[in-house]
Design a protein around this motif. Structure first.
Motif, PDB file in Angstrom:
ATOM      1  N   TYR A 104      53.276  37.186  47.200  1.00  0.00           N
ATOM      2  CA  TYR A 104      52.919  35.993  47.961  1.00  0.00           C
ATOM      3  C   TYR A 104      51.225  36.169  47.977  1.00  0.00           C
ATOM      4  O   TYR A 104      50.776  37.322  48.521  1.00  0.00           O
ATOM      5  N   ILE A 105      50.458  35.222  47.392  1.00  0.00           N
ATOM      6  CA  ILE A 105      48.969  35.384  47.760  1.00  0.00           C
ATOM      7  C   ILE A 105      48.602  34.140  48.362  1.00  0.00           C
ATOM      8  O   ILE A 105      48.654  32.881  48.221  1.00  0.00           O
ATOM      9  N   ASP A 106      47.990  34.484  49.539  1.00  0.00           N
ATOM     10  CA  ASP A 106      47.298  33.497  50.424  1.00  0.00           C
ATOM     11  C   ASP A 106      46.166  32.609  50.084  1.00  0.00           C
ATOM     12  O   ASP A 106      45.573  33.044  49.145  1.00  0.00           O
ATOM     13  N   SER A 107      46.019  31.478  50.615  1.00  0.00           N
ATOM     14  CA  SER A 107      45.107  30.530  50.161  1.00  0.00           C
ATOM     15  C   SER A 107      43.673  31.301  50.217  1.00  0.00           C
ATOM     16  O   SER A 107      42.705  31.104  49.295  1.00  0.00           O
ATOM     17  N   SER A 108      43.563  32.196  51.297  1.00  0.00           N
ATOM     18  CA  SER A 108      41.924  32.750  51.347  1.00  0.00           C
ATOM     19  C   SER A 108      41.923  33.824  50.383  1.00  0.00           C
ATOM     20  O   SER A 108      40.813  33.995  49.778  1.00  0.00           O
ATOM     21  N   GLU A 109      43.048  34.487  49.993  1.00  0.00           N
ATOM     22  CA  GLU A 109      43.191  35.482  48.480  1.00  0.00           C
ATOM     23  C   GLU A 109      42.614  34.675  47.289  1.00  0.00           C
ATOM     24  O   GLU A 109      42.011  35.061  46.434  1.00  0.00           O
ATOM     25  N   ILE A 110      43.349  33.302  47.294  1.00  0.00           N
ATOM     26  CA  ILE A 110      43.162  32.729  45.971  1.00  0.00           C
ATOM     27  C   ILE A 110      41.616  32.214  45.984  1.00  0.00           C
ATOM     28  O   ILE A 110      41.135  32.248  44.825  1.00  0.00           O
ATOM     29  N   GLU A 111      40.763  31.898  47.176  1.00  0.00           N
ATOM     30  CA  GLU A 111      39.384  31.595  47.210  1.00  0.00           C
ATOM     31  C   GLU A 111      38.758  32.840  46.727  1.00  0.00           C
ATOM     32  O   GLU A 111      37.843  32.681  45.962  1.00  0.00           O
ATOM     33  N   LYS A 112      39.149  34.051  46.937  1.00  0.00           N
ATOM     34  CA  LYS A 112      38.391  35.307  46.613  1.00  0.00           C
ATOM     35  C   LYS A 112      38.501  35.444  45.171  1.00  0.00           C
ATOM     36  O   LYS A 112      37.682  35.736  44.554  1.00  0.00           O
ATOM     37  N   ILE A 113      39.797  35.123  44.563  1.00  0.00           N
ATOM     38  CA  ILE A 113      39.912  35.563  43.139  1.00  0.00           C
ATOM     39  C   ILE A 113      39.006  34.269  42.477  1.00  0.00           C
ATOM     40  O   ILE A 113      38.502  34.588  41.439  1.00  0.00           O
ATOM     41  N   ASN A 114      39.029  32.993  43.018  1.00  0.00           N
ATOM     42  CA  ASN A 114      38.510  31.823  42.261  1.00  0.00           C
ATOM     43  C   ASN A 114      36.729  32.446  42.145  1.00  0.00           C
ATOM     44  O   ASN A 114      36.021  32.142  41.216  1.00  0.00           O
ATOM     45  N   ALA A 115      36.429  33.071  43.478  1.00  0.00           N
ATOM     46  CA  ALA A 115      35.040  33.354  43.317  1.00  0.00           C
ATOM     47  C   ALA A 115      34.842  34.516  42.279  1.00  0.00           C
ATOM     48  O   ALA A 115      33.685  34.591  41.699  1.00  0.00           O
TER      49      ALA A 115
END
Length: 121
Positions: A104-115
């Motif tokens: 499970y990857i939280d939306s805040s972690e997705i934002e970090k991955i996007n960055a």
């Protein structure tokens, strides 16, 4: 003549009603089956969090793919860039200690991955 017409109209109505009822029952049964499916009991969900994500491998052909590393976890993704930002991100696989995990990857972690992806391009 009038009674025969009413008979045919009511028979047609009854036939259409039964057909709709059968279709609705079949659709409901298929949705119910999907809604109550449980994941394998033996696979635990792992919540992925990190202060730092590193783009280990990055390539863009028809679609862009990348391997994102966070400690002993590799996250394999497909994405599309829109100028300098990530337009969409699809997580393909998550591997931890050479084993695919249910993550499970939280939306805040997705934002970090996007960055991290945007910063590597």
């Amino acid at each position: 003549m009038q009674s025969k017409s009413i008979f045919f109209n009511s028979t047609a109505f009854l036939f259409i009603f039964v057909a709709i009822l059968l279709i609705a029952t079949a659709v409901h049964a298929s949705f119910s089956q999907q809604s109550f499916m449980k994941p394998d009991e033996g696979i635990a969900e792992v919540i992925i969090t990190s202060d730092n994500y590193v783009v280990k491998d990055n390539s863009c052909e028809a679609t862009c793919t990348a391997t994102i590393q966070s400690g002993d976890t590799n996250i394999y993704v497909e994405y599309k860039l829109d100028d300098a930002s990530v337009e969409f991100l699809d997580i393909i696989n998550v591997v931890q200690r050479d084993q695919t995990i249910n993550a499970y990857i939280d939306s805040s972690e997705i934002e970090k991955i996007n960055a991290a992806i945007a910063g590597s391009n």
